[in-house]
Scaffold this active site. Structure first.
Site, PDB file in Angstrom:
ATOM      1  N   HIS A   1      -6.800  -6.352  -0.911  1.00  0.00           N
ATOM      2  CA  HIS A   1      -5.731  -5.349  -0.884  1.00  0.00           C
ATOM      3  C   HIS A   1      -4.475  -5.815  -0.148  1.00  0.00           C
ATOM      4  O   HIS A   1      -3.443  -5.165  -0.247  1.00  0.00           O
ATOM      5  CB  HIS A   1      -6.279  -4.069  -0.215  1.00  0.00           C
ATOM      6  CG  HIS A   1      -5.345  -2.908  -0.234  1.00  0.00           C
ATOM      7  ND1 HIS A   1      -4.868  -2.345  -1.403  1.00  0.00           N
ATOM      8  CD2 HIS A   1      -4.777  -2.194   0.790  1.00  0.00           C
ATOM      9  CE1 HIS A   1      -4.078  -1.334  -1.113  1.00  0.00           C
ATOM     10  NE2 HIS A   1      -3.997  -1.227   0.207  1.00  0.00           N
TER      11      HIS A   1
ATOM     12  N   ASP B   1      -8.817  -6.346  -5.377  1.00  0.00           N
ATOM     13  CA  ASP B   1      -8.491  -5.190  -4.540  1.00  0.00           C
ATOM     14  C   ASP B   1      -9.598  -4.145  -4.659  1.00  0.00           C
ATOM     15  O   ASP B   1      -9.773  -3.521  -5.708  1.00  0.00           O
ATOM     16  CB  ASP B   1      -7.149  -4.593  -4.981  1.00  0.00           C
ATOM     17  CG  ASP B   1      -6.679  -3.473  -4.056  1.00  0.00           C
ATOM     18  OD1 ASP B   1      -7.509  -2.848  -3.371  1.00  0.00           O
ATOM     19  OD2 ASP B   1      -5.460  -3.221  -4.019  1.00  0.00           O
TER      20      ASP B   1
ATOM     21  N   SER C   1       0.843  -1.190   0.000  1.00  0.00           N
ATOM     22  CA  SER C   1       0.000   0.000   0.000  1.00  0.00           C
ATOM     23  C   SER C   1       0.883   1.247   0.000  1.00  0.00           C
ATOM     24  O   SER C   1       1.775   1.370  -0.837  1.00  0.00           O
ATOM     25  CB  SER C   1      -0.970  -0.042   1.183  1.00  0.00           C
ATOM     26  OG  SER C   1      -2.028   0.865   0.998  1.00  0.00           O
TER      27      SER C   1
END
Length: 298
Positions: A274, A246, A127
């Site tokens: 994710h 995601d 991320s």
């Protein structure tokens, strides 16, 4: 539990400030400045593979890698997750840092690498940790053997700088159970299995650190990362890992990374949201090991 036993607080100097960097490692960790003992004398299998360092996303902690790191250790890999100043359980001992932005995070990682690792590493960022990893690889390519971007966020530049009272209110909401649970559910493909109360508690744990709110204010005031125009300049071998479901970033950025980075290999993680390192740790660990092996073929 095996990961918790390997948690350590290690000092690093960042622009003259002593930072206690949290490291999640295990008995295979070979930090070269630490006296070797029977427990810590294990290194990478035959010393042929590169050390692996993992960076978590925004407002998270090393515990984000609680399923992945033990699997990599079982494979004989020297793998560790670290908290950089401003996030997770890392602390500025004197609370003297006026800014906690990209420069401070990059210097924190560089000094950690220089003091404890001392050889090119496989650097993985998940991320917003992907932005930290990209920034570091651009500035210190000599320290990066290979780069892994796990559902990385690097195409949205900057962060807002609201007034102080707005930041206070926003951070109180950010720490709240309802908002955390929304993010918890959105992170996974298999929500029933993974978006549990335990996952919620683990994801909030670092928010009870005494300087959590102050550090996040300094991060927002620092402006965040602006890397979208520089991604194509990456020269290190790169693997992009992306959950095929995601719902946080979608899947378009995966293809954009693969297009923008000349050396990129794109790996889709099946039935995954994710966080492949949490939801598909077996698949992810195998791909990471193979990437490391490929980097060290000679």
């Amino acid at each position: 539990q095996s990961m918790l036993k390997g948690l350590r607080r290690l000092p690093v100097s960042v622009f003259g400030n002593e930072i206690m960097t949290t490291v999640a490692a295990g008995p295979r960790l070979d930090l070269r400045e630490i006296t070797t003992t029977a427990e810590t004398s294990h290194t990478n299998e035959d010393a042929l593979l590169s050390p692996m360092v993992f960076l978590h996303g925004f407002d998270s902690s090393v515990l984000e890698f609680r399923r992945l790191i033990p699997k990599l250790h079982d494979m004989g890999l020297n793998a560790m997750a670290i908290d950089l100043i401003g996030w997770g359980f890392a602390e500025d001992n004197a609370s003297s840092m006026a800014e906690i932005g990209p420069d401070q995070k990059r210097e924190n990682l560089y000094q950690f690498w220089k003091k404890y690792i001392k050889e090119p590493m496989v650097l993985s960022g998940a991320s917003l940790g992907g932005a930290v990893a990209i920034d570091f690889a651009l500035e210190h390519p000599e320290a990066v053997k290979g780069l892994v971007l796990i559902d990385a966020q690097a195409y949205i530049d900057g962060v807002q700088k609201p007034p102080d009272f707005i930041m206070d209110l926003g951070l109180d909401v950010l720490r709240s159970e309802p908002l955390r649970q929304i993010a918890n559910v959105a992170s996974y493909c298999n929500k029933d299995k993974f978006a549990t109360k335990d996952a919620l508690k683990i994801g909030r744990l670092h928010t009870f650190m005494p300087n959590w709110k102050d550090y996040n204010k300094k991060w927002m005031q620092g402006g965040g990362y602006a890397l979208s125009s520089r991604i194509s300049q990456l020269s290190v071998p790169t693997m992009v890992m992306w959950g095929d479901n995601d719902n946080i970033l979608g899947t378009d950025p995966a293809n954009k990374f693969a297009s923008d980075i000349a050396s990129a290999e794109l790996v889709w993680v099946p039935s995954c949201g994710h966080v492949p390192h949490l939801e598909q740790a077996d698949f992810t660990s195998e791909k990471l090991r193979k990437f490391n092996e490929k980097l060290n073929e000679a």
